[in-house]
Write an enzyme that holds these catalytic residues in place. Structure first.
Site, PDB file in Angstrom:
ATOM      1  N   LYS A   6       0.832  -1.217   0.000  1.00 51.43           N
ATOM      2  CA  LYS A   6       0.000   0.000   0.000  1.00 51.43           C
ATOM      3  C   LYS A   6       0.862   1.262   0.000  1.00 51.43           C
ATOM      4  CE  LYS A   6      -2.404  -0.663   3.800  1.00 51.43           C
ATOM      5  NZ  LYS A   6      -1.865  -1.953   4.281  1.00 51.43           N
TER       6      LYS A   6
ATOM      7  N   ARG B  16      -9.259   0.987   8.775  1.00 51.53           N
ATOM      8  CA  ARG B  16      -8.872  -0.382   9.102  1.00 51.53           C
ATOM      9  C   ARG B  16     -10.077  -1.188   9.588  1.00 51.53           C
ATOM     10  NH1 ARG B  16      -3.311   0.913   8.627  1.00 51.53           N
ATOM     11  NH2 ARG B  16      -2.025  -0.663   9.572  1.00 51.53           N
TER      12      ARG B  16
ATOM     13  N   ARG C 286      11.686  -4.984   4.699  1.00 51.45           N
ATOM     14  CA  ARG C 286      11.361  -3.590   4.395  1.00 51.45           C
ATOM     15  C   ARG C 286      12.256  -2.616   5.165  1.00 51.45           C
ATOM     16  NH1 ARG C 286       5.191  -1.659   4.667  1.00 51.45           N
ATOM     17  NH2 ARG C 286       5.357  -2.103   6.877  1.00 51.45           N
TER      18      ARG C 286
ATOM     19  N   ARG D  41      11.530  -0.685  10.554  1.00 51.71           N
ATOM     20  CA  ARG D  41      10.510  -0.345  11.542  1.00 51.71           C
ATOM     21  C   ARG D  41      10.472  -1.387  12.646  1.00 51.71           C
ATOM     22  NH1 ARG D  41       5.081   0.967   8.209  1.00 51.71           N
ATOM     23  NH2 ARG D  41       4.248  -0.307   9.884  1.00 51.71           N
TER      24      ARG D  41
ATOM     25  N   ARG E 223       0.936  -8.601  13.681  1.00 49.78           N
ATOM     26  CA  ARG E 223       0.325  -7.552  12.866  1.00 49.78           C
ATOM     27  C   ARG E 223      -0.569  -8.143  11.788  1.00 49.78           C
ATOM     28  NH1 ARG E 223       4.637  -4.287  10.114  1.00 49.78           N
ATOM     29  NH2 ARG E 223       3.057  -3.015   9.154  1.00 49.78           N
TER      30      ARG E 223
END
Ligand code: AMP
Length: 212
Positions: free
Chosen positions: A13, A88, A127, A160, A171
């Site tokens: 996203k 969400r 990431r 992160r 998550r």
């Protein structure tokens, strides 16, 4: 034009939102980025949000919705925006619908980026983000030219806290778009599903086609 980008964490996203924003000049509103900026700046909102973010949990609705409504009340969001990471859940979707209705607008497109679970886990682990400008990289799919350094601004890349392995599975479980949220947009007649396992450029093309 108002667009929501839906998809599990790691569906792309953020990356795709950057590309769509570049191509369309639509304002990009990411609640995750807003929370991270607050954490970095050490605000009260940031301290509160970080208690949830660090565990891979959603920040409570009253906090998130309040922050989002304030953001879209600003003049630069009058004509359109692309929401990335919001809503969400259905309560957030209703709050957004209501706020847009107050401006005589609505969500024109809800784009659901779908990716299988095992691929999501591999992606989230790789990431990296620029500490300075926020650009996203992926060690396998979209690496920087020099390891640990941002191509765009020379800033330092970091991972992160919620992309670390123990937090990633939590998550995924807690943050997949709920079926009721997808149904909300399907019933509004604005839902389009995009295969997020195609190469990055193909996903971008499919998303741009879906909104034109
Ligand atoms: P993201 O960058 O969208 O993955 O968001 C990072 C973190 O910020 C999430 O794991 C949540 O803790 C929090 N967050 C972002 N957007 C929302 C939202 N719409 N509702 C609740 N929490 C959110």
């Amino acid at each position: 034009m108002f667009i929501v980008l839906l998809g599990p964490p790691g569906a792309g996203k953020g990356t795709q939102a950057q590309r769509i924003a570049d191509a369309t000049k639509l304002l990009h509103i990411s609640t995750g980025d807003m929370f991270r900026e607050n954490v970095k700046a050490g605000t009260e909102l940031g301290k509160l949000a970080n208690e949830y973010m660090a565990k891979g949990e959603l920040v409570p609705d009253e906090v998130t919705i309040g922050m989002l409504l304030e953001r879209i009340s600003r003049p630069d969001a009058a004509k359109g925006a692309m929401f990335d990471g919001f809503p969400r859940n259905v309560a957030q979707a209703f709050a957004l619908d209501q706020a847009l209705a107050g401006k005589g607008a609505r969500i024109d497109h809800a784009l659901l980026i779908s990716v299988a679970d095992d691929e999501l886990i591999a992606r989230l682990g790789g990431r990296w983000i620029c500490r300075n400008c926020g650009r996203l990289y992926h060690e396998r799919n979209d690496p920087p030219k020099r390891e640990g350094i941002c191509d765009a601004c020379g800033g330092e890349l970091y991972q992160r806290e919620d992309d670390r392995p123990a937090v990633v599975s939590a998550r995924l479980e807690k943050q997949k778009p709920p079926g009721a949220l997808i149904e909300h947009y399907r019933q509004a007649g604005v839902l389009k599903e995009i295969d997020g396992q195609q190469p990055l450029d193909a996903v971008t093309r499919a998303l741009l086609e879906a909104i034109t």
